[in-house]
Structures are given as C-alpha cells and as structure tokens.
Design a protein around this motif. Structure first.
Motif, mmCIF file in Angstrom:
data_model
loop_
_atom_site.group_PDB
_atom_site.id
_atom_site.type_symbol
_atom_site.label_atom_id
_atom_site.label_comp_id
_atom_site.label_asym_id
_atom_site.label_seq_id
_atom_site.Cartn_x
_atom_site.Cartn_y
_atom_site.Cartn_z
ATOM 1 N N THR A 179 0.823 -1.216 0.000
ATOM 2 C CA THR A 179 0.000 0.000 0.000
ATOM 3 C C THR A 179 0.853 1.260 0.000
ATOM 4 O O THR A 179 0.515 2.237 -0.659
ATOM 5 C CB THR A 179 -0.910 0.108 1.244
ATOM 6 O OG1 THR A 179 -0.511 -0.840 2.196
ATOM 7 C CG2 THR A 179 -2.342 -0.079 0.916
ATOM 8 N N VAL A 180 1.946 1.237 0.758
ATOM 9 C CA VAL A 180 2.740 2.464 0.870
ATOM 10 C C VAL A 180 3.647 2.654 -0.342
ATOM 11 O O VAL A 180 3.694 3.737 -0.929
ATOM 12 C CB VAL A 180 3.577 2.452 2.173
ATOM 13 C CG1 VAL A 180 4.501 3.642 2.223
ATOM 14 C CG2 VAL A 180 2.653 2.441 3.380
ATOM 15 N N ALA A 181 4.336 1.584 -0.748
ATOM 16 C CA ALA A 181 5.370 1.765 -1.770
ATOM 17 C C ALA A 181 4.951 1.352 -3.184
ATOM 18 O O ALA A 181 5.416 1.934 -4.155
ATOM 19 C CB ALA A 181 6.627 0.996 -1.350
ATOM 20 N N PRO B 120 1.508 0.951 -4.794
ATOM 21 C CA PRO B 120 0.045 0.903 -4.825
ATOM 22 C C PRO B 120 -0.502 0.158 -6.045
ATOM 23 O O PRO B 120 -1.628 -0.317 -6.015
ATOM 24 C CB PRO B 120 -0.369 2.367 -4.862
ATOM 25 C CG PRO B 120 0.817 3.117 -4.397
ATOM 26 C CD PRO B 120 2.015 2.317 -4.780
#
Lengths: 282, 325
Positions: B295-297, B299
């Motif tokens: 999710t953070v790096a 998507p």
C-alpha cells in the motif's frame, strides 16, 4: 430488569472508552484506525502479564503507559508520514498492523483463552434492587463515566482541548492560527491508544482474553463511531450506551436476533441521518 | 473483438484444462481449484475498489450467502437446482443492492467500517440461527446427482472442478473487463474521482454506486457457489470477517488498478501461503507486512510490476538525459 439495564450500561461504558479514541482520531486526522481493537487487545495482554508481578493496579498502569508509547509511535511512524496520502492508505496500513499484532499475541501469549481476576477491593457483590450485582461491574460503569467526564472537561475547558476541537473542524485554518496540529495529534493518538489499552485491562476480568478479542470490539466500535456521527464524542457516547442496552436486552428478549440488532440500529439511523446522529458537529 | 484479443482469452481459458491434464497430482489440482474460488472472491472485492474506490471488509458474507441459501433451500425442492443456483446469486446481489443503497451514502472511508458491520451481522446470524444454518456445525448441501447436465462428481473431484471453476473464472474476468469500459463502469469511476462534479453534470450518483456494490457482490457470490458445490458444505468460518480481510489483501497485493490484478493476487497469496505453511507459523506477520509495503510503496501491486519493469528497461535503453527527464 433493572439489573439488565445495569449490565447494558457496563458494556456501553466499555464500548464508549474504546470508540471515543477512534472518534477523536477520525476527527483530527480523518483516518480510520483499523488497529484500534488491537490496541485494546495489547492493553489487556500487557495488563495480564504485568499484573502477575505488580498486581491488578500495577498492570493497569503498565498497560496505560505502554499503550501511550505505542500511540506516540503509531502517530509518528504511521499517521504523520501518511497524512498527505489517501485515507485508504492509512486504513490498509493499520489493517496490516492489526494482523501483525494478532501474530504477536499468538506468539507471546498463545491462542488459548486467558482469564484475569478482579482486584480484591472490587471483588464480591452488592445487593441492588433485590438481587446481587458484582461490585466490579459497578466499577466498570464508574470507569466509563469517569472517562467520559474527563474527555468532556478536557475537550471543553482546557487549552489543548480547544486546539483539538479547532483542528477537528478545520485542520488547515487551525494550523494557520498557530496551532501545532502535529503535536495535538500525537497527544490525541497517545491518549486514545492508552484509553483503549486501559479498557482492555478493565474488561479483562469480565470478558476473557483471546486473540480474537480485537476483531470483536472493533466491529461494535465502528458501529458506534459511524452511527454517532464520524468524529463526534457526544454522538459516540449516546450510541455506545444505546448499543450496550440493545445487546443486553436483546439477549433477554430475542436471543436469536440479538446479534442482528446493532446492525439493524445502524441501518435505521443511516437511513434517517446518513451523517450519523450528531451529523457534522464535533 | 480483435483476433489477438480473442486468442488471448481463449489461451487463458485453455490454461485450466491444461493444468488439469498435465498434473496428475490430486493435491495440486485441488489447490488450483481452491485458488480459483478465492480469485473470483477477490475479483468482486477488487471491482468495488477499482470502480467505487472503497474497500470492503464484509464480502465474505456475499461469498457464503449463496451456500447457505442452497443448504437451506435444496431440501425444499422448490425449483430445479440450476435455477436455484442462479437465484441464490441474484438474491445475494439483491440483498447487497438494498444494503448498498444505505451504506454507500456515508463518507468514503467510513464505508469500510460499515461493510465490516454488515459482514459480522451475517456471521453472527450464521452462528446463532441454528435451525436455519446449523450454527457452528455448519450445513451440508444435499446436491442432486446431476447438475447442468454434468454428473455431480465432476463438481466434487479436483480435476473436474478445476476445469469448471477455471472456465467460470475466465468468463467472470471477461465480464469484469467489459463492465469497466461500460457506461456504468465509466460513470462509477467518475463518481469515485469527484462525486460532486458528476452530480453537477446531471447524474444521480447513489444508484450507480449501489449497483456497482451489488455487481461486486454477485461476482463474489459466483465464487461462493463454486466453493460450496465443491465442498458440499458451508460453515460460519466461510463468512467470518477474516475471510473478507484475506480477499481484500489479495485484491490489494494483486493491484486493483488492473481488472485482472485480484486474480494474480489471489493465486500468489494462496500458493505462497501454502508454500510457507511448512516453514513458519508467522504467516499473519508476513502478510501484514506485505500489505503495508504494497500500500505504501507499490500501490499498483503485482499487476503494476510488468509496466514498471518495461518502463525501467526503456529508461535504461534511452540513456540520453533528455529522454529520462
């Protein structure tokens, strides 16, 4: 009957102390903390281990302190770096954290149900309305009332409380007025996490400890926060009390349907008021 | 449809029967079949995420409902079983539509909280209403000897089910890709990006979003039908919110930007989990971290891997500073 109402109040008080933190975080950062149930669970387990050495009250303080630290960490490592991203990112990241927390609990404490005795000061029963009622449950209602009163006074009367309300209304304007929203947020998340952890310890003598306790409380807290009106403390308070009553009265009168009642309440309120009971008010 | 596209779909459809033919191992066949059920489940969740921009923590309810309907209604012999199966999927979609009308109105992020409540309500009902659902013991499906002209054994043997579920999965995938380009697909995407502006253009925004929620539930329900036919059994575990959570993770890992992302995510999730189960008990932590990192790096998820690699290679080839800027 009166006893049932009191039992409902016990669960309502517990729901409020957990859900109030969720509502505060939503108000301030517009985020949903999926790991909030895990904070409650971690508090309960830390309290369990600490109380073996320090006694119940020591366990309670240890859980409050540990969870406040976890809250600070959560705010600085997760919420602040992600504040410019889609709130969905934070939701999913906290979901990931909830999975990790569950694994942590399974690894450290195992998957068996653990139980935890009430402190001796609060042991025994009181006779109320002709039947006996455990003193500990009265104390739980007291704890919920104290937390609600404390939060109310803090939000309404203190300077930081004013900042919290201002930042919830409009974080940008609040920041322009010179409020350090990051610091306010760190404080709010630490308090919310600590409150969730303490609730876990307080609930432990009544409900047993198990790795699925995080999910169970999370579902009801979500209902409380959404039905009450996202970010509203008053709305969350009213909804938590009503939901507590519904749970207990449902068990007495409609045992097969009890579990559906909170859901029906939620649907009914959302049809009537899509923004929740309190609407946009903080 | 262009020829390459046709052959692409036909080739994809052929993989399932080919796997069934090439691998004599019943275990492998069974694993692939189970992975396709989950892939269809995740396709529903991914569709909702892509079109409405909302996450669901309650889709397991729609995965399990058709199974419960079959379990409760099969002994009554109200209608031909084939019709009952279609009715179960449609009823699930109908229920989702009605619930959707209420819950899609809330603020985007809070929608996820409500789906969790919806899912758990179904779970609680499944455990408490013993007369109808068998409670925690679950419910056996009394299936007839023949279904859709095939022997019921076809649906309950790994090889046969693998071919059936694979073909169904490819068909659903094709439907989802058509849906994305349809009027409803484009409209819901526009609402996702800016609801107010779409309303300003004169469109109603509630119905399309509720309709998309219902369609995503129907997709998931198709996976649920296959799952319950294969096992001839349904229990509350199937509708627990952790099952919804896993499907959501599959959709995210695979990447919901591409319509086939959730399928890729489901297969990777399922087989990596199976592979690691022999080595470690910390699957929850591993998947939690994978979810956070994705999710953070990344998507775009696994589905974004190929375009990303292509871009990387292209930028390596065009070494001059102007092209890389």
């Amino acid at each position: 009957m009166a006893i049932q109402l009191l039992n409902g109040l016990v669960y309502g008080a517990l729901l409020f102390t957990v859900a109030s933190g969720l509502a505060l975080m939503f108000g301030l950062r517009r985020i949903v903390n999926f790991a909030h149930g895990s904070l409650y669970m971690l508090g309960a387990y830390i309290g369990y281990s600490a109380s073996a050495v320090l006694g119940f009250w020591g366990g309670l303080i240890a859980a409050a302190a540990c969870l406040a630290l976890v809250g600070l960490l959560l705010d600085s490592v997760v919420f602040r770096p992600l504040q410019r991203r889609d709130p969905l990112t934070t939701l999913l990241v906290t979901f990931g954290l909830a999975l990790i927390a569950e694994d942590l609990v399974l690894t450290v404490w195992g998957k068996d149900t653990l139980s935890f005795a009430a402190p001796s000061v609060l042991a025994g029963d009181w006779s109320l309305f002709g039947t006996s009622f455990p003193v500990y449950r009265v104390a739980m209602i007291g704890f919920g009332a104290l937390a609600a009163l404390g939060l109310l006074l803090w939000l309404r009367l203190s300077r930081v409380g004013l900042f919290v309300r201002a930042a919830s209304q409009d974080p940008v304007i609040a920041a322009v007025q010179g409020i350090n929203t990051d610091r306010v947020s760190a404080l709010v998340v630490a308090i919310s996490a600590s409150l969730a952890g303490v609730s876990g310890v307080v609930a432990a003598p009544l409900l047993s400890l198990a790795p699925n306790m995080a999910g169970d409380i999370l579902v009801d807290s979500f209902i409380v926060v959404v039905v009450g009106g996202l970010g509203s403390m008053g709305g969350a308070f009213v909804t938590a009390i009503v939901l507590g009553q519904i749970n207990v009265l449902g068990v007495v009168f409609m045992p097969e349907l009890t579990s559906l009642l909170p859901f029906l309440l939620m649907i009914a309120v959302l049809v009537w008021k899509p923004a929740g009971l309190a609407g946009e008010r903080v | 449809m262009s020829a390459t596209r046709f052959f692409g779909w036909a080739g994809l459809a052929a993989i399932g029967p080919l796997v069934a033919w090439l691998t004599p191992s019943l275990l492998t066949q069974s694993l692939v079949a189970q992975a396709t059920f989950l892939a269809i489940f995740a396709l529903g969740v991914g569709l909702l995420l892509r079109q409405n921009g909302t996450v669901s923590f309650g889709h397991a309810a729609f995965f399990g409902l058709p199974g419960y309907m079959l379990g409760a209604l099969l002994p009554l012999k109200l209608m031909p079983v084939e019709l009952l199966i279609c009715a179960a999927v449609l009823l699930t979609a109908g229920a989702a539509f009605v619930i959707g009308l209420v819950i899609v109105r809330v603020h985007g992020i809070a929608f996820g909280m409500l789906t969790l409540a919806v899912g758990q309500a179904v779970y609680e009902a499944a455990t408490r209403m013993r007369g109808l659902t068998g409670g925690n013991d679950g419910l056996s499906l009394r299936l007839p000897p023949h279904l859709f002209g095939l022997s019921i054994k076809t649906f309950q043997q790994p090889g046969g089910m693998l071919i059936v579920s694979w073909l169904v999965m490819v068909a659903v995938l094709a439907l989802v890709s058509v849906l994305g380009a349809s009027r409803l697909g484009v409209l819901t995407e526009a609402i996702r990006d800016n609801e107010e502006r779409v309303r300003f253009l004169g469109y109603r925004t509630l119905l399309p979003r509720a309709a998309m929620f219902a369609i995503s539930a129907a997709v998931t329900a198709i996976g649920g039908v296959l799952f319950s036919l294969y096992n001839a059994f349904i229990s509350p575990d199937t509708v627990h919110w952790t099952a919804s959570g896993s499907a959501l993770i599959m959709a995210i890992l695979g990447g919901s930007g591409a319509f086939w992302g959730p399928v890729e995510g489901a297969f990777v999730y399922f087989f990596v989990k199976d592979l690691l189960s022999g080595y470690t008990t910390h699957w929850l932590s591993i998947i939690g971290m994978a979810l956070i990192v994705t999710t953070v790096a990344f998507p775009a998820g696994l589905a974004g891997l190929l375009p990303w690699l292509r871009k990387l290679i292209e930028s390596r080839q065009g070494e001059d500073p102007v092209a890389s800027s």
